[in-house]
Design an enzyme around this catalytic site. Structure first.
Site, PDB file in Angstrom:
ATOM      1  N   CYS A   1      -4.341  -8.566   3.485  1.00  0.00           N
ATOM      2  CA  CYS A   1      -4.058  -8.998   2.014  1.00  0.00           C
ATOM      3  C   CYS A   1      -1.669  -7.980   2.320  1.00  0.00           C
ATOM      4  O   CYS A   1      -1.498  -8.950   1.831  1.00  0.00           O
ATOM      5  CB  CYS A   1      -4.674  -8.306   1.430  1.00  0.00           C
ATOM      6  SG  CYS A   1      -5.820  -8.986   0.391  1.00  0.00           S
TER       7      CYS A   1
ATOM      8  N   GLU B   1      -5.552 -10.063  -4.910  1.00  0.00           N
ATOM      9  CA  GLU B   1      -3.798  -9.120  -4.911  1.00  0.00           C
ATOM     10  C   GLU B   1      -3.466 -10.980  -4.209  1.00  0.00           C
ATOM     11  O   GLU B   1      -2.799 -11.782  -4.624  1.00  0.00           O
ATOM     12  CB  GLU B   1      -3.576  -8.778  -3.613  1.00  0.00           C
ATOM     13  CG  GLU B   1      -4.056  -7.397  -3.611  1.00  0.00           C
ATOM     14  CD  GLU B   1      -5.288  -7.045  -2.924  1.00  0.00           C
ATOM     15  OE1 GLU B   1      -6.003  -7.178  -3.710  1.00  0.00           O
ATOM     16  OE2 GLU B   1      -5.807  -5.876  -2.009  1.00  0.00           O
TER      17      GLU B   1
ATOM     18  N   CYS C   1      -6.003  -4.651   1.713  1.00  0.00           N
ATOM     19  CA  CYS C   1      -7.121  -5.214   3.463  1.00  0.00           C
ATOM     20  C   CYS C   1      -5.649  -5.078   4.253  1.00  0.00           C
ATOM     21  O   CYS C   1      -4.215  -5.290   3.408  1.00  0.00           O
ATOM     22  CB  CYS C   1      -7.844  -5.863   3.155  1.00  0.00           C
ATOM     23  SG  CYS C   1      -7.560  -7.588   2.856  1.00  0.00           S
TER      24      CYS C   1
ATOM     25  N   HIS D   1      -9.508 -11.740  -2.577  1.00  0.00           N
ATOM     26  CA  HIS D   1      -9.388 -10.727  -3.457  1.00  0.00           C
ATOM     27  C   HIS D   1      -8.409 -10.986  -4.465  1.00  0.00           C
ATOM     28  O   HIS D   1      -7.736 -12.329  -4.195  1.00  0.00           O
ATOM     29  CB  HIS D   1      -9.129  -9.594  -1.886  1.00  0.00           C
ATOM     30  CG  HIS D   1      -9.568  -9.257  -0.671  1.00  0.00           C
ATOM     31  ND1 HIS D   1      -9.370  -8.276   0.546  1.00  0.00           N
ATOM     32  CD2 HIS D   1     -10.788  -9.289  -1.062  1.00  0.00           C
ATOM     33  CE1 HIS D   1     -10.308  -8.358   1.213  1.00  0.00           C
ATOM     34  NE2 HIS D   1     -11.176  -9.247   0.315  1.00  0.00           N
TER      35      HIS D   1
END
Length: 449
Positions: A110, A81, A107, A79
């Site tokens: 994360c 992040e 999410c 992801h």
């Protein structure tokens, strides 16, 4: 001259620029870590360095027919992040105390990483996951199938009601000149359930929560069916409505926190307050829909409009399962409407009103009330403004006149409009318009949040 952007808008624009480097086939996400107005690290979603990108070898989820957001172990990418945090660590840059700007909501995994990394604030634009074209088609299918099935089933239920003597006999509180078949809500219930069978799997909906909603809804519909045939005393009926919330509470469908719009934070509710608020909300909405079922087509149309608004809000908030269920419920109410329009050939009765109100209340709990947006509590209240307002006024009006709070009367808003000389269709259409405007405001507020 263009308005000078705020710092949040300034860095969010850069996050969108970073997102253009992403190679995910489903969505492009960009992230920035900023402290003291300095960019510390950036990241976008994609596979680890040195591995082929998804746009080169394809998406394994797509190849296996698995919806986006499920089976994360199959995803080859990281992801945005995560990559931003990794880039900071790789180059010896501390990200503690920084602000994350991300094009999409992080999410759960994360979010935990960001907390441990010392990120103090998160700014994002879109909820994750976004609705996909396939989800939009499923929503249309849910609405259409429920509407068609309910419309087909309603005359069959009407015929059965006539055979069994399930009719609403005119009296001083009712306008219809001759007996009208009741318990038409059974067609709404059946149309909704059959539409769910057509849809199949509900994405991101816990089976436990779905079972709880359906169990409680079927129980309250059964209570309504009995009440349509043999009037249940008001106090007993209220007790049964409270009992109908038990499946929700046992299934984890309850109002567990509320948003604080002044401090942009979530307020966790103690267990006893959570249970109390949930019961009051479900019973209140259930009775609200029942109370506006006083004119032909009123409850069905208002419910359909409110559910469409809630479905659109759920789409914007990345809640595909809630959107599908709201669409199916809206379709069921709309499919019943041709048979319930003035002069009605069948009434939904308490069977339908209780079912619609209960499911709407439950869906707002798993939908709007679960969001961290400052206006999340206002959204369902706006969508249901007309029935909720009438329900709130009724007991106060009766109390001031020295009457029992639960006594039936003809002083509801729609009754007063008819008494002023407006025809039933005009009052119903006027109420539809007010409900649509309130729903549009709810959609606008949810988008702005």
């Amino acid at each position: 001259m263009d308005e000078r952007p705020s710092w949040d808008a300034y860095f969010m624009g850069m996050a969108h620029m970073v997102a253009r480097r992403a190679t995910c086939l489903h969505r492009k996400v960009g992230a920035l870590l900023v402290r003291d107005k300095r960019i510390l690290a950036t990241g976008y979603n994609g596979p680890p360095a040195g591995l082929p990108h998804c746009e080169e070898v394809g998406c394994l989820r797509d190849q296996l027919g698995i919806p986006s957001g499920q089976r994360p172990e199959l995803c080859r990418g990281l992801h945005a992040e995560q990559n931003a945090i990794i880039q900071g660590a790789l180059h010896g840059v501390s990200v503690k105390g920084s602000v994350l700007y991300c094009t999409h909501q992080p999410c759960v995994i994360c979010a935990k990483m960001l907390i441990n990394a010392g990120i103090v604030r998160i700014v994002y634009e879109k909820h994750y996951p976004e609705m996909t074209p396939g989800s939009a088609a499923s929503i249309a299918l849910a609405y259409g199938s429920a509407a068609v099935l309910t419309c087909i089933l309603t005359p069959l239920v009407r015929r059965l009601a006539l055979r069994t003597g399930a009719v609403d006999v005119p009296d001083e509180r009712k306008d219809h000149p001759r007996p009208v078949p009741t318990s038409g809500g059974a067609a709404i219930v059946a149309g909704f359930l059959l539409a769910l069978a057509v849809i199949g799997r509900l994405p991101e909906m816990q089976p436990r929560a779905l079972v709880a909603i359906l169990a409680g809804a079927l129980f309250i519909a059964l209570v309504g069916l009995v009440d349509d045939r043999r009037a249940i005393p008001a106090r007993v009926k209220l007790g049964l409505q409270v009992a109908a919330t038990a499946p929700l509470l046992l299934g984890g469908v309850r109002v567990e926190f509320l948003t604080d719009p002044f401090h942009h934070s979530m307020v966790a509710l103690p267990a006893w307050i959570s249970v109390t608020v949930t019961v009051l909300w479900v019973v209140g909405v259930t009775n609200a829909i029942n109370l506006i079922d006083g004119l032909d087509g009123l409850a069905a149309g208002v419910s359909a409009i409110a559910c469409v608004a809630l479905a659109i809000v759920a789409v914007g908030w990345g809640q595909p399962a809630v959107a599908l269920l709201c669409a199916a419920l809206a379709g069921s109410a709309a499919g019943f409407l041709p048979w319930n329009w003035h002069p009605a050939r069948i009434y939904m009765g308490d069977t339908g009103a209780y079912f619609l109100g209960y499911v709407i209340a439950a869906l707002t709990i798993v939908g709007a009330f679960k969001m961290a947006a400052a206006i999340s509590v206002l959204v369902p209240m706006l969508a249901l403004a007309v029935p909720l307002l009438d329900t709130a006024i009724s007991p106060v009006r009766r109390f001031l006149r020295g009457r029992p709070a639960m006594a039936a009367d003809r002083e509801h808003l729609h009754h007063r409009l008819v008494a002023m000389g407006l025809s039933v269709p005009r009052v119903v259409l006027l109420t539809y318009g007010v409900t649509a405007v309130c729903g549009a405001i709810a959609i606008w507020m949810s988008h702005r949040s």
